[in-house]
Design a protein around this motif. Structure first.
Motif, PDB file in Angstrom:
ATOM      1  N   THR A 282       0.828  -1.214   0.000  1.00 32.48           N
ATOM      2  CA  THR A 282       0.000   0.000   0.000  1.00 32.48           C
ATOM      3  C   THR A 282       0.865   1.269   0.000  1.00 32.48           C
ATOM      4  OG1 THR A 282      -1.805  -1.114   1.119  1.00 32.48           O
ATOM      5  CG2 THR A 282      -1.689   1.241   1.439  1.00 32.48           C
ATOM      6  N   ARG A 283       2.054   1.150   0.587  1.00 31.94           N
ATOM      7  CA  ARG A 283       2.921   2.337   0.737  1.00 31.94           C
ATOM      8  C   ARG A 283       4.105   2.359  -0.221  1.00 31.94           C
ATOM      9  NH1 ARG A 283       0.286   0.987   5.118  1.00 31.94           N
ATOM     10  NH2 ARG A 283      -0.127   2.409   6.850  1.00 31.94           N
ATOM     11  N   ASP A 284       4.209   1.389  -1.141  1.00 31.21           N
ATOM     12  CA  ASP A 284       5.439   1.333  -1.952  1.00 31.21           C
ATOM     13  C   ASP A 284       5.546   2.476  -2.965  1.00 31.21           C
ATOM     14  OD1 ASP A 284       3.747   0.412  -3.978  1.00 31.21           O
ATOM     15  OD2 ASP A 284       4.855  -1.458  -4.347  1.00 31.21           O
ATOM     16  N   VAL A 285       4.423   3.188  -3.158  1.00 32.91           N
ATOM     17  CA  VAL A 285       4.464   4.358  -4.039  1.00 32.91           C
ATOM     18  C   VAL A 285       5.471   5.404  -3.518  1.00 32.91           C
ATOM     19  CG1 VAL A 285       2.432   5.379  -2.902  1.00 32.91           C
ATOM     20  CG2 VAL A 285       3.025   6.086  -5.218  1.00 32.91           C
ATOM     21  N   ILE A 286       5.684   5.419  -2.209  1.00 33.54           N
ATOM     22  CA  ILE A 286       6.660   6.358  -1.627  1.00 33.54           C
ATOM     23  C   ILE A 286       8.065   6.020  -2.175  1.00 33.54           C
ATOM     24  CG2 ILE A 286       7.640   7.285   0.542  1.00 33.54           C
ATOM     25  CD1 ILE A 286       4.650   7.650   0.637  1.00 33.54           C
ATOM     26  N   ALA A 287       8.378   4.711  -2.182  1.00 34.03           N
ATOM     27  CA  ALA A 287       9.684   4.282  -2.705  1.00 34.03           C
ATOM     28  C   ALA A 287       9.765   4.530  -4.213  1.00 34.03           C
ATOM     29  CB  ALA A 287       9.915   2.803  -2.397  1.00 34.03           C
ATOM     30  N   ALA A 288       8.622   4.393  -4.888  1.00 37.35           N
ATOM     31  CA  ALA A 288       8.603   4.634  -6.338  1.00 37.35           C
ATOM     32  C   ALA A 288       8.845   6.121  -6.635  1.00 37.35           C
ATOM     33  CB  ALA A 288       7.266   4.181  -6.920  1.00 37.35           C
ATOM     34  N   GLU A 289       8.215   6.984  -5.849  1.00 36.53           N
ATOM     35  CA  GLU A 289       8.327   8.429  -6.131  1.00 36.53           C
ATOM     36  C   GLU A 289       9.676   9.012  -5.722  1.00 36.53           C
ATOM     37  OE1 GLU A 289       4.904  10.252  -4.305  1.00 36.53           O
ATOM     38  OE2 GLU A 289       3.579   9.544  -5.912  1.00 36.53           O
ATOM     39  N   HIS A 290      10.303   8.403  -4.700  1.00 34.18           N
ATOM     40  CA  HIS A 290      11.508   9.042  -4.137  1.00 34.18           C
ATOM     41  C   HIS A 290      12.792   8.252  -4.282  1.00 34.18           C
ATOM     42  CE1 HIS A 290       9.186  12.302  -2.300  1.00 34.18           C
ATOM     43  NE2 HIS A 290       8.265  11.372  -2.114  1.00 34.18           N
ATOM     44  N   ARG A 291      12.688   6.934  -4.574  1.00 29.95           N
ATOM     45  CA  ARG A 291      13.908   6.130  -4.562  1.00 29.95           C
ATOM     46  C   ARG A 291      14.067   5.280  -5.819  1.00 29.95           C
ATOM     47  NH1 ARG A 291      14.904   9.364  -1.225  1.00 29.95           N
ATOM     48  NH2 ARG A 291      15.516   9.050   0.960  1.00 29.95           N
ATOM     49  N   GLY A 292      13.272   5.559  -6.863  1.00 34.57           N
ATOM     50  CA  GLY A 292      13.454   4.866  -8.141  1.00 34.57           C
ATOM     51  C   GLY A 292      12.969   3.424  -8.175  1.00 34.57           C
ATOM     52  N   TYR A 293      12.234   3.016  -7.109  1.00 33.67           N
ATOM     53  CA  TYR A 293      11.694   1.643  -7.072  1.00 33.67           C
ATOM     54  C   TYR A 293      10.574   1.499  -8.100  1.00 33.67           C
ATOM     55  CZ  TYR A 293       8.221  -1.676  -5.112  1.00 33.67           C
ATOM     56  OH  TYR A 293       7.279  -2.645  -4.930  1.00 33.67           O
ATOM     57  N   SER A 294      10.493   0.337  -8.753  1.00 35.29           N
ATOM     58  CA  SER A 294       9.300   0.070  -9.554  1.00 35.29           C
ATOM     59  C   SER A 294       8.945  -1.401  -9.447  1.00 35.29           C
ATOM     60  CB  SER A 294       9.504   0.506 -11.013  1.00 35.29           C
ATOM     61  OG  SER A 294       9.752  -0.603 -11.835  1.00 35.29           O
ATOM     62  N   ARG A 295       7.658  -1.671  -9.356  1.00 35.18           N
ATOM     63  CA  ARG A 295       7.195  -3.059  -9.229  1.00 35.18           C
ATOM     64  C   ARG A 295       7.646  -3.883 -10.425  1.00 35.18           C
ATOM     65  NH1 ARG A 295       0.954  -2.202  -7.109  1.00 35.18           N
ATOM     66  NH2 ARG A 295       1.518  -1.331  -5.074  1.00 35.18           N
TER      67      ARG A 295
ATOM     68  N   GLN B  67      -3.731   8.687   0.275  1.00 37.51           N
ATOM     69  CA  GLN B  67      -2.310   8.577  -0.056  1.00 37.51           C
ATOM     70  C   GLN B  67      -1.494   9.800   0.350  1.00 37.51           C
ATOM     71  OE1 GLN B  67      -1.453   5.443  -1.541  1.00 37.51           O
ATOM     72  NE2 GLN B  67       0.499   6.141  -0.720  1.00 37.51           N
ATOM     73  N   ASP B  68      -2.081  10.994   0.214  1.00 40.53           N
ATOM     74  CA  ASP B  68      -1.302  12.201   0.538  1.00 40.53           C
ATOM     75  C   ASP B  68      -0.926  12.237   2.022  1.00 40.53           C
ATOM     76  OD1 ASP B  68      -4.130  12.635   0.965  1.00 40.53           O
ATOM     77  OD2 ASP B  68      -3.630  14.719   1.428  1.00 40.53           O
ATOM     78  N   LYS B  69      -1.740  11.582   2.851  1.00 36.99           N
ATOM     79  CA  LYS B  69      -1.432  11.568   4.291  1.00 36.99           C
ATOM     80  C   LYS B  69      -0.239  10.652   4.570  1.00 36.99           C
ATOM     81  CE  LYS B  69      -4.720  14.349   5.503  1.00 36.99           C
ATOM     82  NZ  LYS B  69      -5.122  14.779   4.150  1.00 36.99           N
ATOM     83  N   TYR B  70      -0.136   9.541   3.838  1.00 37.62           N
ATOM     84  CA  TYR B  70       1.039   8.669   4.001  1.00 37.62           C
ATOM     85  C   TYR B  70       2.304   9.415   3.566  1.00 37.62           C
ATOM     86  CZ  TYR B  70      -2.173   4.699   4.575  1.00 37.62           C
ATOM     87  OH  TYR B  70      -3.145   3.846   5.009  1.00 37.62           O
ATOM     88  N   ALA B  71       2.174  10.200   2.514  1.00 39.29           N
ATOM     89  CA  ALA B  71       3.345  10.952   2.024  1.00 39.29           C
ATOM     90  C   ALA B  71       3.878  11.854   3.135  1.00 39.29           C
ATOM     91  CB  ALA B  71       2.959  11.759   0.793  1.00 39.29           C
ATOM     92  N   GLN B  72       2.971  12.482   3.904  1.00 34.53           N
ATOM     93  CA  GLN B  72       3.421  13.349   5.014  1.00 34.53           C
ATOM     94  C   GLN B  72       4.137  12.544   6.088  1.00 34.53           C
ATOM     95  OE1 GLN B  72       0.246  15.709   6.659  1.00 34.53           O
ATOM     96  NE2 GLN B  72      -0.475  16.362   4.664  1.00 34.53           N
ATOM     97  N   VAL B  73       3.612  11.335   6.340  1.00 32.73           N
ATOM     98  CA  VAL B  73       4.205  10.489   7.381  1.00 32.73           C
ATOM     99  C   VAL B  73       5.630  10.086   7.001  1.00 32.73           C
ATOM    100  CG1 VAL B  73       4.056   8.191   8.443  1.00 32.73           C
ATOM    101  CG2 VAL B  73       1.996   9.601   8.207  1.00 32.73           C
ATOM    102  N   TYR B  74       5.848   9.822   5.726  1.00 32.24           N
ATOM    103  CA  TYR B  74       7.160   9.328   5.299  1.00 32.24           C
ATOM    104  C   TYR B  74       8.181  10.429   5.044  1.00 32.24           C
ATOM    105  CZ  TYR B  74       5.862   4.529   5.592  1.00 32.24           C
ATOM    106  OH  TYR B  74       5.503   3.310   6.102  1.00 32.24           O
TER     107      TYR B  74
END
Ligand SMILES: N[C@@H](CCC(=O)N[C@@H](CS)C(=O)NCC(=O)O)C(=O)O
Length: 255
Positions: free
Chosen positions: A185-198, A225-232
């Motif tokens: 559910t949260r891997d979009v954070i890694a995708a947006e900031h660390r170049g991760y892709s499924r 989702q925007d709330k998770y972005a703040q948490v991370y």
């Protein structure tokens, strides 16, 4: 950076509706933090099994006495069951199985071998994948980020090689899926900031992640989702002060 519950004090989106539907007193009180992936594991299990529970939002960073009496580690999730306290996300998931045997489906296979096999992979998620995911988010220099990403891909490929599909053990949505679902559910954070892709992990992983993230119980426990972005955000700057972040920085296992 303030802790997540100061940024936003309660669940949003679909998770908020679930919270609102669970305000009545029950035998089981679920002490939660809407933002927490470990909480989401136990919450998914409660929703899967249709167990009656009362949802209570707590700020685990405040370490208030009442909460420390329930969980001396001062971490969510925790529960009070008929007035007695328990904690640890995966222990709670197994407790729900044992304490509510008539609430189906079961999250662990009946067969002894398959149950033990499932526990091997649950353990792998907790000890290998979760710290790897956090290390990737917390890595600052490009070389460290690249190394953490390569390591996470290896970890996920080993997991993916065992996926029977659509879920880890096949048709049966199990505790292995629950153990990893919050980070899908949260891997979009890694995708947006660390170049991760499924896709870069592999086709099995991508397909599996899509099945897990669209499971009803996973959706019902998910905030916007925007709330998770703040948490991370503090993790991405390596400024997070959670017990887990401090442990990882010190080279210790996450508590
Ligand atoms: N091993 C615990 C980890 C729980 C955990 O780390 N919860 C975090 C929120 S995601 C927490 O309560 N943090 C408060 C703190 O770090 O002070 C579990 O699986 O339940």
């Amino acid at each position: 950076m303030p802790p997540p519950t100061d940024l936003f004090p309660h669940a949003t989106g679909a998770a908020l509706k679930t919270v609102e539907a669970h305000q009545e007193p029950q035998d089981l009180v679920f002490y939660s933090g809407w933002f927490c992936p470990f909480v989401q594991r136990s919450w998914i299990a409660l929703e899967e099994k249709g167990i009656p529970y009362q949802y209570k939002e707590v700020n685990p960073y405040k370490k208030e006495k009442h909460f420390l009496d329930i969980n001396p580690k001062g971490l969510v999730p925790a529960v009070e069951y008929q007035g007695k306290a328990l904690y640890e996300s995966l222990v709670l998931c197994e407790f729900f199985e044992d304490a509510y045997p008539t609430h189906k489906p079961s999250m662990l296979p009946e067969d002894a071998y398959t149950k033990a096999y499932a526990r091997i992979w649950i353990d792998y998620v907790g000890k290998t994948f979760v710290p790897g995911f956090m290390r990737l988010l917390m890595a600052q220099e490009t070389e460290k980020q690249d190394a953490a990403l390569a390591e996470l891909y290896e970890v996920l490929r080993r997991f993916s090689a065992q996926i029977k599909g659509p879920f880890f053990l096949g048709e049966h949505f199990s505790l292995v899926d629950i153990a990893i679902a919050p980070w899908i559910t949260r891997d979009v954070i890694a995708a947006e900031h660390r170049g991760y892709s499924r896709e870069d992990v592999g086709a099995e992983w991508k397909q599996y992640a899509e099945h897990v993230e669209t499971r009803e119980s996973v959706l019902r426990t998910k905030s916007n989702q925007d709330k998770y972005a703040q948490v991370y955000a503090p993790y991405l700057k390596d400024e997070a002060q959670s017990e887990a972040a401090k442990a990882l920085r010190a080279g210790r296992a996450i508590p």
